[in-house]
Design a protein around this motif. Structure first.
Motif, PDB file in Angstrom:
ATOM      1  N   VAL A 116     -50.799  68.984 -76.671  1.00  4.00           N
ATOM      2  CA  VAL A 116     -49.722  69.806 -76.139  1.00  4.00           C
ATOM      3  C   VAL A 116     -49.770  70.766 -75.012  1.00  4.00           C
ATOM      4  CG1 VAL A 116     -47.900  71.509 -76.858  1.00  4.00           C
ATOM      5  CG2 VAL A 116     -48.289  69.456 -78.305  1.00  4.00           C
ATOM      6  N   PRO A 117     -50.808  71.803 -75.060  1.00  6.31           N
ATOM      7  CA  PRO A 117     -50.916  72.622 -73.781  1.00  6.31           C
ATOM      8  C   PRO A 117     -51.204  71.920 -72.544  1.00  6.31           C
ATOM      9  CG  PRO A 117     -52.425  73.375 -75.616  1.00  6.31           C
ATOM     10  CD  PRO A 117     -51.785  71.783 -76.026  1.00  6.31           C
ATOM     11  N   VAL A 118     -51.825  70.436 -72.465  1.00  2.00           N
ATOM     12  CA  VAL A 118     -52.021  69.827 -71.242  1.00  2.00           C
ATOM     13  C   VAL A 118     -50.860  69.252 -70.800  1.00  2.00           C
ATOM     14  CG1 VAL A 118     -53.442  67.873 -72.169  1.00  2.00           C
ATOM     15  CG2 VAL A 118     -53.667  68.562 -69.685  1.00  2.00           C
ATOM     16  N   LEU A 119     -50.175  68.267 -71.863  1.00  5.17           N
ATOM     17  CA  LEU A 119     -49.058  67.385 -71.293  1.00  5.17           C
ATOM     18  C   LEU A 119     -47.901  68.066 -71.352  1.00  5.17           C
ATOM     19  CD1 LEU A 119     -49.666  64.329 -73.655  1.00  5.17           C
ATOM     20  CD2 LEU A 119     -50.304  64.642 -71.472  1.00  5.17           C
ATOM     21  N   PHE A 120     -47.736  69.228 -71.859  1.00  6.56           N
ATOM     22  CA  PHE A 120     -46.533  69.985 -71.604  1.00  6.56           C
ATOM     23  C   PHE A 120     -46.707  71.414 -70.713  1.00  6.56           C
ATOM     24  CE2 PHE A 120     -46.012  67.256 -75.223  1.00  6.56           C
ATOM     25  CZ  PHE A 120     -44.843  66.774 -75.091  1.00  6.56           C
ATOM     26  N   GLY A 121     -47.277  72.158 -71.361  1.00  7.38           N
ATOM     27  CA  GLY A 121     -47.839  73.476 -70.574  1.00  7.38           C
ATOM     28  C   GLY A 121     -48.383  73.343 -69.081  1.00  7.38           C
ATOM     29  N   GLU A 122     -49.291  72.776 -68.997  1.00  6.47           N
ATOM     30  CA  GLU A 122     -50.158  72.473 -67.703  1.00  6.47           C
ATOM     31  C   GLU A 122     -49.378  71.450 -66.775  1.00  6.47           C
ATOM     32  OE1 GLU A 122     -52.891  73.630 -66.387  1.00  6.47           O
ATOM     33  OE2 GLU A 122     -53.210  74.761 -68.470  1.00  6.47           O
ATOM     34  N   ALA A 123     -48.652  70.399 -67.314  1.00 12.07           N
ATOM     35  CA  ALA A 123     -47.572  69.603 -66.782  1.00 12.07           C
ATOM     36  C   ALA A 123     -46.494  70.304 -65.963  1.00 12.07           C
ATOM     37  CB  ALA A 123     -47.288  68.389 -67.634  1.00 12.07           C
ATOM     38  N   GLU A 124     -45.875  71.384 -66.649  1.00 11.70           N
ATOM     39  CA  GLU A 124     -44.722  72.039 -66.171  1.00 11.70           C
ATOM     40  C   GLU A 124     -45.428  72.964 -65.050  1.00 11.70           C
ATOM     41  OE1 GLU A 124     -43.023  74.261 -69.341  1.00 11.70           O
ATOM     42  OE2 GLU A 124     -41.935  72.228 -69.958  1.00 11.70           O
ATOM     43  N   ARG A 125     -46.719  73.457 -65.170  1.00  7.02           N
ATOM     44  CA  ARG A 125     -46.925  74.494 -64.410  1.00  7.02           C
ATOM     45  C   ARG A 125     -47.375  73.674 -63.084  1.00  7.02           C
ATOM     46  NH1 ARG A 125     -48.701  77.122 -68.575  1.00  7.02           N
ATOM     47  NH2 ARG A 125     -50.478  76.059 -69.283  1.00  7.02           N
ATOM     48  N   ALA A 126     -47.658  72.290 -63.034  1.00  4.21           N
ATOM     49  CA  ALA A 126     -48.038  71.392 -61.968  1.00  4.21           C
ATOM     50  C   ALA A 126     -46.796  71.175 -61.335  1.00  4.21           C
ATOM     51  CB  ALA A 126     -48.695  70.202 -62.553  1.00  4.21           C
ATOM     52  N   GLY A 127     -45.371  71.561 -61.674  1.00  8.19           N
ATOM     53  CA  GLY A 127     -44.322  71.018 -61.427  1.00  8.19           C
ATOM     54  C   GLY A 127     -43.566  69.660 -61.829  1.00  8.19           C
ATOM     55  N   LEU A 128     -44.127  69.180 -62.891  1.00  7.60           N
ATOM     56  CA  LEU A 128     -43.741  67.993 -63.311  1.00  7.60           C
ATOM     57  C   LEU A 128     -42.490  68.341 -64.314  1.00  7.60           C
ATOM     58  CD1 LEU A 128     -47.101  66.122 -63.978  1.00  7.60           C
ATOM     59  CD2 LEU A 128     -45.636  65.950 -61.817  1.00  7.60           C
ATOM     60  N   THR A 129     -41.633  67.647 -64.123  1.00 14.08           N
ATOM     61  CA  THR A 129     -40.436  67.805 -65.145  1.00 14.08           C
ATOM     62  C   THR A 129     -40.032  66.907 -65.922  1.00 14.08           C
ATOM     63  OG1 THR A 129     -39.047  66.925 -63.500  1.00 14.08           O
ATOM     64  CG2 THR A 129     -39.217  69.203 -63.165  1.00 14.08           C
ATOM     65  N   GLU A 130     -40.556  65.482 -65.967  1.00 17.39           N
ATOM     66  CA  GLU A 130     -40.281  64.618 -66.679  1.00 17.39           C
ATOM     67  C   GLU A 130     -41.203  64.363 -67.787  1.00 17.39           C
ATOM     68  OE1 GLU A 130     -37.246  62.896 -66.854  1.00 17.39           O
ATOM     69  OE2 GLU A 130     -36.574  64.325 -65.459  1.00 17.39           O
ATOM     70  N   LEU A 131     -42.538  64.380 -67.650  1.00 17.25           N
ATOM     71  CA  LEU A 131     -43.411  64.299 -68.438  1.00 17.25           C
ATOM     72  C   LEU A 131     -43.126  65.141 -69.868  1.00 17.25           C
ATOM     73  CD1 LEU A 131     -46.024  62.500 -69.053  1.00 17.25           C
ATOM     74  CD2 LEU A 131     -47.424  64.348 -68.161  1.00 17.25           C
ATOM     75  N   PRO A 132     -43.025  66.300 -69.459  1.00 16.61           N
ATOM     76  CA  PRO A 132     -42.806  67.557 -70.842  1.00 16.61           C
ATOM     77  C   PRO A 132     -41.565  67.195 -71.334  1.00 16.61           C
ATOM     78  CG  PRO A 132     -43.344  68.525 -68.732  1.00 16.61           C
ATOM     79  CD  PRO A 132     -42.856  67.288 -68.292  1.00 16.61           C
ATOM     80  N   LYS A 133     -40.636  66.107 -70.848  1.00 18.65           N
ATOM     81  CA  LYS A 133     -39.443  66.148 -71.569  1.00 18.65           C
ATOM     82  C   LYS A 133     -39.616  64.889 -73.191  1.00 18.65           C
ATOM     83  CE  LYS A 133     -36.104  66.856 -68.066  1.00 18.65           C
ATOM     84  NZ  LYS A 133     -34.990  65.995 -67.310  1.00 18.65           N
ATOM     85  N   GLY A 134     -40.665  64.025 -72.792  1.00 18.73           N
ATOM     86  CA  GLY A 134     -41.005  62.957 -73.716  1.00 18.73           C
ATOM     87  C   GLY A 134     -42.323  62.313 -73.583  1.00 18.73           C
TER      88      GLY A 134
END
Length: 140
Positions: free
Chosen positions: A34-52
């Motif tokens: 969860v920390p990498v696919l959601f937290g790190e992804a959001e910090r990297a500016g990705l918006t779709e990956l953390p959605k699902g």
């Protein structure tokens, strides 16, 4: 690069033999990614990956028991083992304690697919998501 997560098993995760049971080991894997696919992804500016992201396939190999102990986490090392247009395969090494020298308790692999929650179906990875995953998780 291997992403390292430390996860705290709970007393309630143990079975009657004092080991973290299978279903809860799978939950530890989820908590580790969860920390990498959601937290790190959001910090990297990705918006779709953390959605699902959904699990397509799961394999778990047990080598030693994991015992929940107050204040003692387990180390989960996560690597990218395969990246395709619409799936990501992650490899896991779960150690019995928090250190890289602690014995390996579990090795596992999950195949994940990004999921379009608006259209209720899997989707392809964007180029930015693929590059992010390679940068954060790939050994090669």
């Amino acid at each position: 690069m291997t992403f390292v997560s430390r996860v705290q098993p709970r007393w309630s995760d143990m079975d009657v033999y004092g080991h973290v049971n299978h279903a809860n080991v799978v939950t530890l894997l989820e908590e580790a990614r969860v920390p990498v696919l959601f937290g790190e992804a959001e910090r990297a500016g990705l918006t779709e990956l953390p959605k699902g992201v959904v699990v397509v396939k799961l394999g778990v190999h047990y080598r030693a028991p994991i015992v929940a102990a107050p204040g003692r986490s387990v180390r989960v090392e996560i690597t990218l083992t395969e990246l395709k247009a619409s799936t990501v395969t992650l490899g896991y090494v779960v150690r019995t304690g928090p250190d890289a020298t602690d014995p390996v308790a579990v090795t596992a692999e999950t195949v994940l697919a990004p999921y379009d929650t608006a259209n209720l179906r899997p989707r392809r990875l964007s180029d930015e998501e693929s590059e992010f995953l390679k940068r954060v998780l790939a050994d090669a």
